[in-house]
Write an enzyme that holds these catalytic residues in place. Sequence first.
Site, PDB file in Angstrom:
ATOM      1  N   ASP A   7      19.864 -40.504 -60.086  1.00 46.38           N
ATOM      2  CA  ASP A   7      19.944 -40.833 -58.669  1.00 46.38           C
ATOM      3  C   ASP A   7      19.326 -39.655 -57.928  1.00 46.38           C
ATOM      4  O   ASP A   7      19.796 -38.520 -58.074  1.00 46.38           O
ATOM      5  CB  ASP A   7      21.397 -41.018 -58.231  1.00 46.38           C
ATOM      6  CG  ASP A   7      22.016 -42.295 -58.788  1.00 46.38           C
ATOM      7  OD1 ASP A   7      21.290 -43.295 -58.880  1.00 46.38           O
ATOM      8  OD2 ASP A   7      23.203 -42.284 -59.129  1.00 46.38           O
ATOM      9  N   ASP A  63      24.210 -54.112 -56.210  1.00 42.13           N
ATOM     10  CA  ASP A  63      25.415 -53.306 -55.997  1.00 42.13           C
ATOM     11  C   ASP A  63      26.500 -54.285 -55.590  1.00 42.13           C
ATOM     12  O   ASP A  63      26.349 -55.023 -54.614  1.00 42.13           O
ATOM     13  CB  ASP A  63      25.184 -52.272 -54.884  1.00 42.13           C
ATOM     14  CG  ASP A  63      24.108 -51.258 -55.274  1.00 42.13           C
ATOM     15  OD1 ASP A  63      24.005 -50.956 -56.473  1.00 42.13           O
ATOM     16  OD2 ASP A  63      23.384 -50.777 -54.380  1.00 42.13           O
TER      17      ASP A  63
END
Length: 252
Positions: free
Chosen positions: A11, A130
């Site tokens: 990330d 998500d």
Amino acid sequence: MLTKRIIPCLDIRDGRTVKGINFENIRDAGDPVELALLYSQQGADELVFLDITATVEKRKTLIELVKRVAANINIPFTVGGGISAVEDVAVLLQHGADKVSINTAAFKNPGLIKELSNRFGSQCIVLAIDTKKEADGEWYVYLNGGRTKTEAKTIDWANQAVALGAGEILLTSMNNDGTKAGFAVDITSLLSNQLSVPVIASGGAGTMQHFKEIFEEGNADAALAASIFHYKEIEIPALKAYLSAEKISIRL
């Protein structure tokens, strides 16, 4: 039987690898190029690079960094963050990405999935979802790096995306993310058993046992993790040796 895949995730924020818990409390986890090289050498099956603030900051993925990571690894490389057009994908593929991950832009414009799939092939298009389990027991889709709730149920959106040409689903449970309490077996299993494409489980890995569970009970094709690899709590060679000993088909 297809071998199960272990995928570290970088990330990226401001050019550094970061990690949070439940998509918040972000902290530094190291240099992305160094980590990518390490994981490639350790036997990771693939690598995922997500520019986590590109969409919110309305900018494109960090191309130079993608190029540097790609130059240091010899495993399939998926890049996501800020992708909203055919040109974005073309540039990433030219600079070393093998696949791209799309999320918010695809939800807002589902036709983008078909367009990208037709142009580059469905094997190249990973739809990232998500998802969060709400009080009603349903799993809903969230956008903008987990900041924006939608009324769409995860299974419905996943089915629609696959019909449009998504070749793989990267499913991140926001409830489990960073908790190290285990993957979300229920929603992963639901998608894995219904969809005709591979499902990558993400969010919640804390022990080697969790990987075994998500492969056996969640029926995931791949398992993605970040902090346990970044902070060397679990080493990839040891994890693969454990899974192999547990009779899970894995590339050693």
